[in-house]
Design an enzyme around this catalytic site. Structure first.
Site, short mmCIF file in Angstrom:
data_model
loop_
_atom_site.label_atom_id
_atom_site.label_comp_id
_atom_site.label_asym_id
_atom_site.label_seq_id
_atom_site.Cartn_x
_atom_site.Cartn_y
_atom_site.Cartn_z
N HIS A 282 0.84 -1.20 0.00
CA HIS A 282 0.00 0.00 0.00
C HIS A 282 0.87 1.26 0.00
CE1 HIS A 282 -3.01 -2.66 2.35
NE2 HIS A 282 -3.56 -2.46 1.17
N LYS B 287 -16.58 -6.44 7.21
CA LYS B 287 -15.28 -7.10 7.37
C LYS B 287 -14.88 -6.97 8.83
CE LYS B 287 -11.65 -7.27 3.80
NZ LYS B 287 -10.78 -6.45 2.95
N ARG C 273 -2.04 -5.76 -8.29
CA ARG C 273 -0.95 -6.68 -7.94
C ARG C 273 -0.79 -7.81 -8.96
NH1 ARG C 273 -3.25 -8.03 -2.26
NH2 ARG C 273 -5.08 -7.73 -3.57
N SER D 272 -3.08 -7.81 3.37
CA SER D 272 -3.15 -7.59 4.81
C SER D 272 -3.46 -8.89 5.55
CB SER D 272 -4.21 -6.53 5.13
OG SER D 272 -3.86 -5.32 4.51
N1 COA Z 1 -0.49 -3.84 -1.84
C1 COA Z 1 -0.76 -4.75 -0.90
N2 COA Z 1 -1.99 -5.18 -0.65
C2 COA Z 1 -3.00 -4.69 -1.37
C3 COA Z 1 -2.79 -3.73 -2.35
C4 COA Z 1 -1.45 -3.31 -2.60
N3 COA Z 1 -1.15 -2.43 -3.53
N4 COA Z 1 -3.97 -3.44 -2.91
C5 COA Z 1 -4.89 -4.17 -2.27
N5 COA Z 1 -4.31 -4.94 -1.35
C6 COA Z 1 -4.97 -5.93 -0.51
C7 COA Z 1 -5.34 -5.47 0.85
O1 COA Z 1 -4.29 -5.68 1.76
C8 COA Z 1 -6.52 -6.33 1.19
O2 COA Z 1 -6.09 -7.58 1.65
P1 COA Z 1 -7.02 -8.48 2.57
O3 COA Z 1 -8.29 -8.74 1.81
O4 COA Z 1 -6.16 -9.64 2.76
O5 COA Z 1 -7.27 -7.68 3.81
C9 COA Z 1 -7.17 -6.59 -0.15
O6 COA Z 1 -6.21 -6.29 -1.11
C10 COA Z 1 -8.39 -5.76 -0.34
O7 COA Z 1 -8.07 -4.43 -0.06
P2 COA Z 1 -9.00 -3.48 0.83
O8 COA Z 1 -8.14 -2.46 1.40
O9 COA Z 1 -9.85 -4.28 1.76
O10 COA Z 1 -9.77 -2.80 -0.23
P3 COA Z 1 -10.84 -3.39 -1.23
O11 COA Z 1 -10.14 -3.91 -2.43
O12 COA Z 1 -11.82 -4.25 -0.54
O13 COA Z 1 -11.52 -2.04 -1.67
C11 COA Z 1 -12.75 -0.10 -1.29
C12 COA Z 1 -11.72 -1.04 -0.75
C13 COA Z 1 -12.90 1.00 -0.29
C14 COA Z 1 -12.27 0.52 -2.60
C15 COA Z 1 -14.05 -0.88 -1.56
O14 COA Z 1 -14.24 -1.86 -0.56
C16 COA Z 1 -15.24 0.03 -1.54
O15 COA Z 1 -15.44 0.78 -2.45
N6 COA Z 1 -16.01 -0.01 -0.45
C17 COA Z 1 -17.15 0.87 -0.21
C18 COA Z 1 -18.47 0.22 -0.63
C19 COA Z 1 -18.72 0.47 -2.08
O16 COA Z 1 -18.69 1.56 -2.59
N7 COA Z 1 -19.02 -0.61 -2.79
C20 COA Z 1 -19.30 -0.57 -4.20
C21 COA Z 1 -18.05 -0.60 -5.01
S1 COA Z 1 -18.41 -0.52 -6.72
#
Ligand code: COA
Length: 166
Positions: free
Chosen positions: A18, A42, A91, A130
């Site tokens: 990140h 979550k 990734r 994570s």
């Molecule tokens: N490096 C390391 N890890 C990464 C990474 C990177 N560059 N990018 C993503 N990850 C990993 C995270 O560590 C996490 O791992 P985990 O699942 O083991 O905990 C995983 O990818 C998911 O990342 P997270 O931070 O939980 O984000 P997400 O991909 O779930 O997305 C939002 C987060 C906020 C963008 C998304 O959940 C969201 O938009 N939520 C709001 C509700 C919404 O609007 N929904 C409709 C969407 S269209």
């Protein structure tokens, strides 16, 4: 023109993957907001306050990075703050399927022409998530170099606290 971008996620906890995306984006945009998601679906190891504190601590050397939290729809938060871009790290190809779906849905919901911008993850961090960090740390595995030292220490504290049942 002032350009402000959002990097959103759970950051439970933030990893060097990140951080790599955040620091590269900080070099591309005038202002970066790291939006920490308050996600009821979550179960988080770290509370929202802890996650924000950690992100603030490890991005402290990046003057144009600030930390905020949000809940609900990402697009609502983006529209309210009029971000020019939402930056995501890619990734692997497996990320792409999920990301394109999310980006296209969000594009329908954004009201001010916000763009989703993808940065390719640094290969040295492309296997990190994570959950994986938490799992390895919980069994005493070495996570040095994969998370900032501050995160490793906070994880250690959490794991020890859990061990004592607190
Ligand atoms: N490096 C390391 N890890 C990464 C990474 C990177 N560059 N990018 C993503 N990850 C990993 C995270 O560590 C996490 O791992 P985990 O699942 O083991 O905990 C995983 O990818 C998911 O990342 P997270 O931070 O939980 O984000 P997400 O991909 O779930 O997305 C939002 C987060 C906020 C963008 C998304 O959940 C969201 O938009 N939520 C709001 C509700 C919404 O609007 N929904 C409709 C969407 S269209």
């Amino acid at each position: 023109m002032l350009r402000n971008a959002l990097i959103a996620g759970s950051f439970d906890p933030i990893t060097n993957g990140h951080l790599n995306i955040i620091s590269r984006a900080a070099g591309m945009y005038d202002s970066i907001t790291v939006g920490v998601l308050v996600n009821d679906k979550k179960h988080s190891l770290f509370s929202i306050d802890e996650r924000m504190d950690i992100v603030r601590h490890v991005t402290g050397d990046l003057p144009n990075v600030k930390v905020d939290s949000f809940s609900g729809l990402l697009a609502d938060y983006v529209n309210e703050h009029r971000f020019d871009a939402v930056v995501r790290g890619l990734r692997a190809t497996t990320d792409f399927e999920y990301e394109i779906q999310m980006a296209q849905m969000n594009a329908r919901l954004y009201r001010h022409g916000t763009e989703t911008v993808f940065l390719m993850a640094d290969p040295s961090f492309s296997f990190i998530s994570s959950s994986l960090i938490k799992e390895v740390a919980s069994y005493g595995g070495d996570i040095r170099g994969l998370v900032p030292e501050y995160v490793r220490e906070r994880l250690q504290d959490k794991i020890e606290l859990r061990g004592t049942g607190k």
